[in-house]
Design an enzyme around this catalytic site. Structure first.
Site, short mmCIF file in Angstrom:
data_model
loop_
_atom_site.label_atom_id
_atom_site.label_comp_id
_atom_site.label_asym_id
_atom_site.label_seq_id
_atom_site.Cartn_x
_atom_site.Cartn_y
_atom_site.Cartn_z
N ARG A 65 -1.06 -0.73 -8.56
CA ARG A 65 -2.53 -0.53 -8.13
C ARG A 65 -2.49 1.05 -8.23
O ARG A 65 -1.83 1.76 -7.66
CB ARG A 65 -2.75 -0.98 -6.82
CG ARG A 65 -3.97 -0.57 -6.41
CD ARG A 65 -4.35 -0.79 -4.90
NE ARG A 65 -4.30 -2.17 -4.52
CZ ARG A 65 -3.72 -2.50 -3.37
NH1 ARG A 65 -3.22 -1.73 -2.75
NH2 ARG A 65 -3.81 -3.84 -2.85
N ASP B 215 0.82 -1.67 -0.05
CA ASP B 215 -0.01 -0.05 0.01
C ASP B 215 0.81 1.26 0.14
O ASP B 215 1.93 1.24 0.55
CB ASP B 215 -1.05 0.03 1.37
CG ASP B 215 -1.96 -0.89 1.16
OD1 ASP B 215 -2.31 -1.35 0.07
OD2 ASP B 215 -2.43 -1.21 2.26
#
Length: 305
Positions: A182, A132
């Protein structure tokens, strides 16, 4: 304006205590968080996989300031992956890791050590890890750790936040063969010196980054619930000759579940970001900040409706 207030509240210890201690909050948290334990997460994972969706699982926690806590979060990931391994889910179930949760603020090498152990455990089960991305002060450190992890685990993915001014350059650097990226809009409170502030500007930045990733040789993971951006994704995929196996969509647990299943039913890979764990407050507040509909849902629940 409301979004900025909620993002500010996500870092407030006083608001954290008030919200966390309110009994009806749990009703809303259960929509966005798949429980606090591994068995609860496992149940949610299997339910989603049963509908044709894939998952990426996040053990909630961030900004760890204690080495023991960082080790405990890393161990929680190892426990989760050990629980999932006999199910032979492979790439259908990966994990997402916030490096700040495993010691990044304490020592970059410590975070790398913990992340490397999680990557090895994921690889043992035929799966992988995506890092992340957090606030802008951690981006360079996260990308350094990513480069080290990819030496042994080249499939390690990373999130890029489109609202940061630097992200187009980062997308160019990351859009190479085998690179999993992502693309998200961004969900932290950032100053105008480093990030776009208006929704319109963030959306435009997202499309610019998406164009770079779709034109590149990597594997874009398009994290959006926005139908307009999904349509743009399809146009770009067609323009660059990408089949449905050459990219995927990612959406959040509990948000637009009908759209998730519709895209999966049409043959797309749709990966649901599944958070679990007791430290849900920061994640929960950012979900409220992202969409007015989430705030309305929260208020209805508090009213018992």
């Amino acid at each position: 304006m409301l979004g900025q207030v909620l993002l500010a509240a996500s870092g407030s210890r006083l608001v954290r205590r008030s919200v966390s201690g309110f009994p009806l909050t749990r009703r809303v948290v259960d929509r966005f968080v798949a429980g606090e334990s591994v068995p609860e997460a496992r149940e949610a994972i299997l339910r989603l996989l049963g509908t044709g969706l894939s998952v990426t699982v996040d053990h909630l926690g961030e900004e760890t300031r204690d080495a023991g806590d960082a080790a405990a979060i890393a161990k929680a990931y190892l426990t989760l992956l050990e629980e999932l391994r006999p199910l032979e889910l492979g790439r259908a179930a990966e994990v997402s890791v916030k490096l700040s949760a495993v010691g990044q603020a304490l020592d970059e090498d410590l975070a790398l050590e913990h992340a490397r152990a999680v990557c090895a455990a994921a690889a043992a089960g035929g799966s992988t890890v995506t890092l992340d991305m957090e606030d802008h002060t951690t981006v360079d450190s996260t990308l350094r750790i990513l480069r080290e992890l990819r030496r042994e685990h080249p499939s390690t993915g990373v999130a890029v936040q489109a609202y940061l001014h630097r992200s187009e350059d980062d997308c160019h650097a990351l859009a190479h063969e085998g690179s999993r990226v992502r693309l998200v809009k961004g969900a932290y409170r950032e100053p105008a010196t480093v990030a776009y502030q208006s929704k319109a500007d963030v959306d435009k930045a997202y499309v610019r980054c998406l164009r770079i990733l779709m034109a590149g040789k990597g594997y874009p993971m398009v994290a959006t619930h926005d139908d307009r951006l999904i349509s743009i994704t399809e146009l770009l995929a067609d323009r660059h000759g990408r089949s449905r196996g050459d990219y995927e969509y990612q959406m959040l647990y509990g948000i637009r579940t009908d759209r998730q299943e519709a895209l999966a039913g049409a043959g797309h890979t749709v990966r649901v970001y599944v958070p679990y764990g007791a430290d849900w407050y920061g994640y929960f507040m950012r979900r409220l900040a992202e969409r007015p509909a989430n705030v309305a849902f929260f208020l209805r629940a508090l009213g018992g409706k």
